[in-house]
Write a protein that holds these residues in place. Structure first.
Motif, PDB file in Angstrom:
ATOM      1  N   VAL A  92       2.174  27.404  -3.460  1.00 49.15           N
ATOM      2  CA  VAL A  92       2.439  26.397  -3.588  1.00 49.15           C
ATOM      3  C   VAL A  92       4.138  26.412  -3.498  1.00 49.15           C
ATOM      4  O   VAL A  92       4.473  26.812  -2.179  1.00 49.15           O
ATOM      5  CB  VAL A  92       2.659  25.270  -4.372  1.00 49.15           C
ATOM      6  CG1 VAL A  92       3.299  23.652  -3.833  1.00 49.15           C
ATOM      7  CG2 VAL A  92       0.896  24.540  -4.049  1.00 49.15           C
ATOM      8  N   LYS A  93       4.302  27.319  -4.714  1.00 53.31           N
ATOM      9  CA  LYS A  93       5.195  28.314  -4.661  1.00 53.31           C
ATOM     10  C   LYS A  93       5.973  29.161  -3.613  1.00 53.31           C
ATOM     11  O   LYS A  93       6.670  28.485  -3.022  1.00 53.31           O
ATOM     12  CB  LYS A  93       5.661  28.906  -5.519  1.00 53.31           C
ATOM     13  CG  LYS A  93       7.313  29.367  -6.371  1.00 53.31           C
ATOM     14  CD  LYS A  93       7.112  30.061  -7.414  1.00 53.31           C
ATOM     15  CE  LYS A  93       8.187  30.304  -7.917  1.00 53.31           C
ATOM     16  NZ  LYS A  93       8.904  31.875  -7.381  1.00 53.31           N
ATOM     17  N   ASN A  94       5.010  29.659  -3.004  1.00 55.14           N
ATOM     18  CA  ASN A  94       5.073  30.983  -1.788  1.00 55.14           C
ATOM     19  C   ASN A  94       5.337  30.346  -1.186  1.00 55.14           C
ATOM     20  O   ASN A  94       6.743  30.747   0.053  1.00 55.14           O
ATOM     21  CB  ASN A  94       3.872  31.571  -2.261  1.00 55.14           C
ATOM     22  CG  ASN A  94       4.217  33.265  -3.279  1.00 55.14           C
ATOM     23  OD1 ASN A  94       5.123  32.871  -4.360  1.00 55.14           O
ATOM     24  ND2 ASN A  94       2.795  33.125  -3.657  1.00 55.14           N
ATOM     25  N   ARG A  95       4.847  29.643  -0.757  1.00 57.81           N
ATOM     26  CA  ARG A  95       4.334  28.379   0.909  1.00 57.81           C
ATOM     27  C   ARG A  95       5.770  27.879   0.766  1.00 57.81           C
ATOM     28  O   ARG A  95       6.584  28.228   2.163  1.00 57.81           O
ATOM     29  CB  ARG A  95       3.593  28.289   0.977  1.00 57.81           C
ATOM     30  CG  ARG A  95       3.476  26.678   2.029  1.00 57.81           C
ATOM     31  CD  ARG A  95       2.269  25.883   2.443  1.00 57.81           C
ATOM     32  NE  ARG A  95       2.901  24.819   3.749  1.00 57.81           N
ATOM     33  CZ  ARG A  95       2.295  23.849   3.460  1.00 57.81           C
ATOM     34  NH1 ARG A  95       1.121  23.014   2.463  1.00 57.81           N
ATOM     35  NH2 ARG A  95       2.809  22.355   4.463  1.00 57.81           N
ATOM     36  N   LEU A  96       6.807  27.431  -0.089  1.00 58.18           N
ATOM     37  CA  LEU A  96       7.946  26.200  -0.061  1.00 58.18           C
ATOM     38  C   LEU A  96       8.740  27.356  -0.373  1.00 58.18           C
ATOM     39  O   LEU A  96       9.864  26.895   0.526  1.00 58.18           O
ATOM     40  CB  LEU A  96       7.528  25.973  -1.715  1.00 58.18           C
ATOM     41  CG  LEU A  96       9.037  24.844  -1.520  1.00 58.18           C
ATOM     42  CD1 LEU A  96       9.018  23.892  -0.297  1.00 58.18           C
ATOM     43  CD2 LEU A  96       8.412  24.007  -3.298  1.00 58.18           C
ATOM     44  N   GLU A  97       8.610  28.644  -0.983  1.00 55.42           N
ATOM     45  CA  GLU A  97      10.213  29.512  -0.463  1.00 55.42           C
ATOM     46  C   GLU A  97       9.825  30.145   0.418  1.00 55.42           C
ATOM     47  O   GLU A  97      11.048  30.165   1.180  1.00 55.42           O
ATOM     48  CB  GLU A  97       9.784  30.688  -1.370  1.00 55.42           C
ATOM     49  CG  GLU A  97       9.904  30.577  -3.386  1.00 55.42           C
ATOM     50  CD  GLU A  97       9.367  31.171  -3.358  1.00 55.42           C
ATOM     51  OE1 GLU A  97      10.186  31.651  -4.699  1.00 55.42           O
ATOM     52  OE2 GLU A  97       8.891  32.241  -3.668  1.00 55.42           O
ATOM     53  N   LYS A  98       8.743  30.105   1.083  1.00 55.99           N
ATOM     54  CA  LYS A  98       8.781  30.548   3.088  1.00 55.99           C
ATOM     55  C   LYS A  98       9.351  29.536   4.156  1.00 55.99           C
ATOM     56  O   LYS A  98       9.750  30.392   4.698  1.00 55.99           O
ATOM     57  CB  LYS A  98       6.928  31.293   3.114  1.00 55.99           C
ATOM     58  CG  LYS A  98       7.026  32.258   4.473  1.00 55.99           C
ATOM     59  CD  LYS A  98       5.484  32.343   4.278  1.00 55.99           C
ATOM     60  CE  LYS A  98       5.635  32.999   6.391  1.00 55.99           C
ATOM     61  NZ  LYS A  98       4.304  32.662   6.538  1.00 55.99           N
ATOM     62  N   GLU A  99       8.487  29.338   3.960  1.00 54.61           N
ATOM     63  CA  GLU A  99       8.954  27.665   4.768  1.00 54.61           C
ATOM     64  C   GLU A  99      10.515  26.920   4.531  1.00 54.61           C
ATOM     65  O   GLU A  99      10.763  26.459   5.728  1.00 54.61           O
ATOM     66  CB  GLU A  99       7.975  26.801   5.054  1.00 54.61           C
ATOM     67  CG  GLU A  99       6.219  26.603   4.764  1.00 54.61           C
ATOM     68  CD  GLU A  99       5.386  25.332   5.296  1.00 54.61           C
ATOM     69  OE1 GLU A  99       6.280  24.598   6.035  1.00 54.61           O
ATOM     70  OE2 GLU A  99       4.430  25.688   5.594  1.00 54.61           O
ATOM     71  N   ALA A 117      13.770  21.937   0.052  1.00 52.91           N
ATOM     72  CA  ALA A 117      13.003  22.280  -1.215  1.00 52.91           C
ATOM     73  C   ALA A 117      13.325  21.309  -2.471  1.00 52.91           C
ATOM     74  O   ALA A 117      11.684  21.103  -2.865  1.00 52.91           O
ATOM     75  CB  ALA A 117      13.708  23.633  -1.419  1.00 52.91           C
ATOM     76  N   CYS A 118      13.788  20.736  -2.494  1.00 49.57           N
ATOM     77  CA  CYS A 118      14.617  20.195  -3.678  1.00 49.57           C
ATOM     78  C   CYS A 118      13.554  18.635  -3.699  1.00 49.57           C
ATOM     79  O   CYS A 118      13.036  18.991  -4.688  1.00 49.57           O
ATOM     80  CB  CYS A 118      15.885  19.742  -4.451  1.00 49.57           C
ATOM     81  SG  CYS A 118      16.749  21.193  -4.176  1.00 49.57           S
TER      82      CYS A 118
END
Length: 182
Positions: free
Chosen positions: A23-30, A59-60
């Motif tokens: 989830v964190k990786n997807r959020l950072e990427k998108e 993101a927030c």
């Protein structure tokens, strides 16, 4: 570099990270951000470039939504420009009484989740009741309908009146022409 800080419940940090950090990786990427999480305090730091400040806001919002009890799948709907997060603080209606807070949460959830489901289906939103808040994800018109229905419940309106309100609003939404389609 822009830095935004927010705090979510410690028990929800794992949901923001996800299995194997997915989830964190997807959020950072998108969102093209860098996210640091502190599982001891619940503090989250979101870093973004100066050129894309709106990405950090998105993101927030997603992190806040997961912190307020939404699944990451529902929270990622906030990447759509027409979707918004609204959080209603139940303590505004209860003072500080835990018993009253529990009763009001129960009114919004309903027997076997029926009331929450009726709000979600009729207003076409996602609803999460977590801690001392009720959070809603949806488009602007639909958020307003859900907010009104929840306010009616928190103010003590009978469930039947809320169901009738929701059904009426759903009929009104169906009658509105879609102005964006030709």
């Amino acid at each position: 570099m822009r830095v935004r800080r927010l705090r979510i419940p410690k028990e929800r940090i794992g949901s923001v990270i996800g299995p194997d950090g997915e989830v964190k990786n997807r959020l950072e990427k998108e969102t093209e951000t860098e996210i640091d999480l502190d599982s001891e305090t619940g503090e989250v730091i979101v870093k973004s470039s100066e050129e894309k400040p709106l990405q950090a806001l998105a993101a927030c919002d997603i992190i806040k939504a997961v912190g307020r009890g939404f699944s990451p799948e529902h929270a990622f709907n906030l990447l759509d420009d027409d979707m918004y997060l609204e959080v209603i603080d139940i303590t505004r209606y209860t003072g500080g009484s835990e018993k009253a807070k529990s009763r009001l949460k129960g009114r919004v959830i309903g027997r076997n989740g029926r009331t929450r489901q009726a709000i979600e289906e009729n207003a076409e939103v996602f609803v999460s009741i977590y801690g001392k808040s009720i959070a809603i994800i949806g488009g602007p018109e639909r958020l307003q309908i859900a907010r009104e229905a929840i306010a009616m419940l928190l103010d003590g309106a009978p469930h039947s009146a809320v169901y009738k309100f929701l059904e009426q609003k759903r009929r009104e939404l169906k009658r509105l022409p879609d102005l964006w389609k030709k």
